[in-house]
Scaffold this active site. Structure first.
Site, PDB file in Angstrom:
ATOM      1  N   TYR A  63       4.189  48.937 -13.641  1.00 58.30           N
ATOM      2  CA  TYR A  63       5.215  47.895 -13.534  1.00 58.30           C
ATOM      3  C   TYR A  63       4.896  46.672 -14.389  1.00 58.30           C
ATOM      4  O   TYR A  63       3.802  46.545 -14.924  1.00 58.30           O
ATOM      5  CB  TYR A  63       5.534  47.529 -12.100  1.00 58.30           C
ATOM      6  CG  TYR A  63       4.474  47.029 -11.145  1.00 58.30           C
ATOM      7  CD1 TYR A  63       3.243  46.546 -11.542  1.00 58.30           C
ATOM      8  CD2 TYR A  63       4.759  47.026  -9.768  1.00 58.30           C
ATOM      9  CE1 TYR A  63       2.321  46.070 -10.634  1.00 58.30           C
ATOM     10  CE2 TYR A  63       3.835  46.560  -8.841  1.00 58.30           C
ATOM     11  CZ  TYR A  63       2.621  46.075  -9.284  1.00 58.30           C
ATOM     12  OH  TYR A  63       1.719  45.606  -8.373  1.00 58.30           O
ATOM     13  N   GLU A  64       5.909  45.824 -14.531  1.00 57.58           N
ATOM     14  CA  GLU A  64       5.870  44.661 -15.437  1.00 57.58           C
ATOM     15  C   GLU A  64       5.645  45.077 -16.891  1.00 57.58           C
ATOM     16  O   GLU A  64       5.010  44.364 -17.665  1.00 57.58           O
ATOM     17  CB  GLU A  64       4.807  43.645 -15.002  1.00 57.58           C
ATOM     18  CG  GLU A  64       4.998  43.098 -13.609  1.00 57.58           C
ATOM     19  CD  GLU A  64       6.340  42.420 -13.404  1.00 57.58           C
ATOM     20  OE1 GLU A  64       6.985  42.071 -14.396  1.00 57.58           O
ATOM     21  OE2 GLU A  64       6.740  42.249 -12.241  1.00 57.58           O
ATOM     22  N   GLY A  65       6.163  46.225 -17.255  1.00 56.90           N
ATOM     23  CA  GLY A  65       5.982  46.761 -18.602  1.00 56.90           C
ATOM     24  C   GLY A  65       4.823  47.724 -18.623  1.00 56.90           C
ATOM     25  O   GLY A  65       3.681  47.325 -18.391  1.00 56.90           O
TER      26      GLY A  65
END
Length: 573
Positions: A429-431
């Site tokens: 997550y978050e890229g």
């Protein structure tokens, strides 16, 4: 499981001996010294150990649940959240203009480490709220700031980030959520978002969603995305037209309510300029990426404590000379290899996180504009490194700590399998970490026309030249030379060449950066003979002998280019 021990002695060593905390604060005009900082961290660590660690396993087993459309968090979570918020931990580094304490960000980042070590699911509530506050403070109107920031900073209200849709993950250009303007200046937001951490809970208070959506006249692609503040409760106290459609069934972080959110004409307000929402959201995402990197660090540190405690007690096998047995497994070389792999990452990662946090404070508070600009550029350069490398090493560390337990690591009793499951999401997550690597190679190496990365390398090189670190400095200097060479070869590389090299390059960058921190720590530790200092010297030697040599293989792989990676036809996979 063993009790969690906050790494306060290590924090104090870094503050006073390695990172020059007092000097840095003086340059920023901050009335905070290392003694105060350590005291704050000690109290935070005590609460994490006493309140969060004991409810971590039950939180995992119980999970958050959706009951009659409302989220119920696991037993103890709501009470713990209120206790932490009431004690002021939500406002630690926040702007005093909105009720924050304005303490240095390094304290916030290391608090995030202890949150992640003791209860990763719980720490997300505070981290996401802090990121939302930063986006609102940087881009929202004065009226929105006044209405929402004080209660979010205090922890009375929480925040969430709503980007992802089923057909639009990393490629946000594909998102379909719509926002239609109303006569009163608000917008009606309609659409569905998935993977929304902290989307709902039972802590009380409002939940402020930052939602990406398109206006009716929006151009296609990412240039047509706007950002909206959409609260669970409207200013008049009425419930907004938003609901939790489902909770995601996940591999880990079971206690964290990861929601499918439905916005059915929900009332929201524009944050920033129309069609400029992605830039505003990246204010939040960049803050979250540092936090996620620290999640990997925290889980690794906690898993190490459990594995080292077990290895000191578990009797298996005979001594190397065969004369004694059974012996504790800490005597076996392979067990030491695994533990030292983890420890060498954790201690260097903690130092690099601290250095990056000090740069963030410098970027926000230094009186000289040139100093602020340089520090901001260093943070931008290191953000993908911290996010991706720390979560990669963090997951690897959790697996190695689990391996120390043998079969006992695979069952629930010792909690090691939870560390492995929880740590895995941080790489996604978050890229995803592949996206972070592409960001480093494709964007961050080009900052300032390549001048930023060269300035960073020069800074590292200067430290190596000045260091009294015979164990580490020469080896790190050699690795830095490899990094400089491959950096030059990647600047201006084709998309495929950059993509083929990116993940290996980021790991190489991270190993050199951690080696730099080990040089600093060796220089400081060589001045004394306390147990902590002697341990630092031993772990520094292990890092140079057993981990830093990875840089040579990585450099060779990078230099081979993309030919072999792109040779197989797509339909042959």
């Amino acid at each position: 499981m063993y009790n969690y021990i906050p790494p306060i002695d290590d924090y104090r060593f870094l503050l006073t001996r390695v990172l020059g905390f007092d000097t840095a604060m003086s340059a920023l005009g901050q009335d905070v010294d290392a003694d105060l900082a350590a005291t704050v961290l000690e109290e935070a660590g005590r609460m994490c150990a006493e309140r969060l660690h004991p409810i971590n396993r039950e939180g995992d087993e119980h999970g958050s649940r959706l009951v009659d459309g409302a989220v119920q968090t696991p037993p103890g979570f709501a009470d713990a959240y209120r206790d932490f918020a009431d004690a002021g931990w939500a406002s630690l580094s926040a702007d005093p203009a909105y009720g924050g304490q304005g303490l240095p960000f390094i304290l916030q980042l290391w608090l995030d480490e202890m949150f992640s070590a003791t209860n990763l699911s719980f720490g997300l509530f505070f981290g996401l709220t802090r990121g939302a506050c930063e986006a609102i403070a940087a881009h929202a109107s004065d009226d929105l700031k006044a209405a929402y920031l004080p209660k979010m900073v205090s922890g009375e209200w929480t925040g969430a980030m709503a980007l992802t849709e089923s057909g639009a993950g990393t490629d946000l250009a594909l998102l379909k959520t719509k926002a239609v303007p109303a006569a009163d200046g608000s917008y009606a937001v309609t659409g569905q978002k998935i993977f929304i951490s902290s989307g709902d809970h039972d802590f009380g208070g409002n939940i402020v969603h930052l939602v990406l959506a398109r206006l009716p006249d929006a151009p296609p692609g990412v240039k047509g995305i706007s950002l909206f503040l959409v609260p669970k409760y409207l200013p008049d106290g009425a419930r907004n037209a938003m609901s939790v459609g489902a909770l995601e069934q996940k591999m880990g972080i079971h206690a964290q309510p990861t929601c499918v959110m439905n916005y059915d004409g929900a009332t929201g307000w524009l944050v920033g300029e129309p069609h400029r929402g992605l830039a505003a959201m990246f204010t939040m995402m960049n803050a979250e990426r540092l936090m996620v990197g620290i999640q990997g660090l925290g889980v690794a540190g906690a898993a190490y404590q459990q594995a080292a405690g077990y290895a000191r007690e578990r009797l298996q096998g005979r001594s190397a000379d065969g004369a004694r047995g059974p012996v504790t497994i800490i005597e076996h070389a392979d067990v030491r290899r695994m533990l030292l792999n983890i420890r060498a990452f954790v201690e260097a990662g903690r130092a690099l996180a601290g250095w990056t946090a000090l740069q963030l404070d410098r970027a926000h508070r230094h009186p000289d504009a040139a100093e602020r600009a340089e520090a901001d550029a260093f943070v931008a350069l290191l953000t993908p490194v911290v996010k991706a490398a720390f979560t990669d090493f963090g997951f690897e560390s959790a697996v190695q700590a689990q391996q120390v337990f043998g079969g006992h690591g695979y069952i629930r009793e010792w909690g090691m399998e939870q560390y492995v499951r929880d740590a895995r999401i941080a790489q996604i997550y978050e890229g995803t970490n592949g996206v972070q690597a592409m960001d480093l190679v494709g964007r961050k190496l080009a900052l300032g026309g390549g001048a930023v990365v060269e300035r960073f390398f020069d800074l590292v090189s200067g430290d190596l030249d000045a260091a009294d670190a015979p164990l580490t400095a020469g080896a790190v200097r050699e690795a830095l030379g490899l990094l400089r060479d491959v950096t030059s070869s990647l600047q201006g590389a084709s998309v495929n060449a950059a993509g083929a090299a990116a993940v290996d390059y980021l790991r190489l960058f991270a190993l050199v950066s951690m080696g730099w921190m080990w040089v600093r720590m060796e220089s400081a530790a060589a001045q004394g003979d306390t147990p902590l200092e002697q341990a630092k010297l031993a772990v520094a030697r292990f890092f140079v002998d057993r981990m830093l040599p990875q840089t040579k293989g990585l450099a060779v792989a990078i230099q081979t280019g993309e030919a072999s990676m792109m040779a197989l036809a797509p339909d042959a996979f």
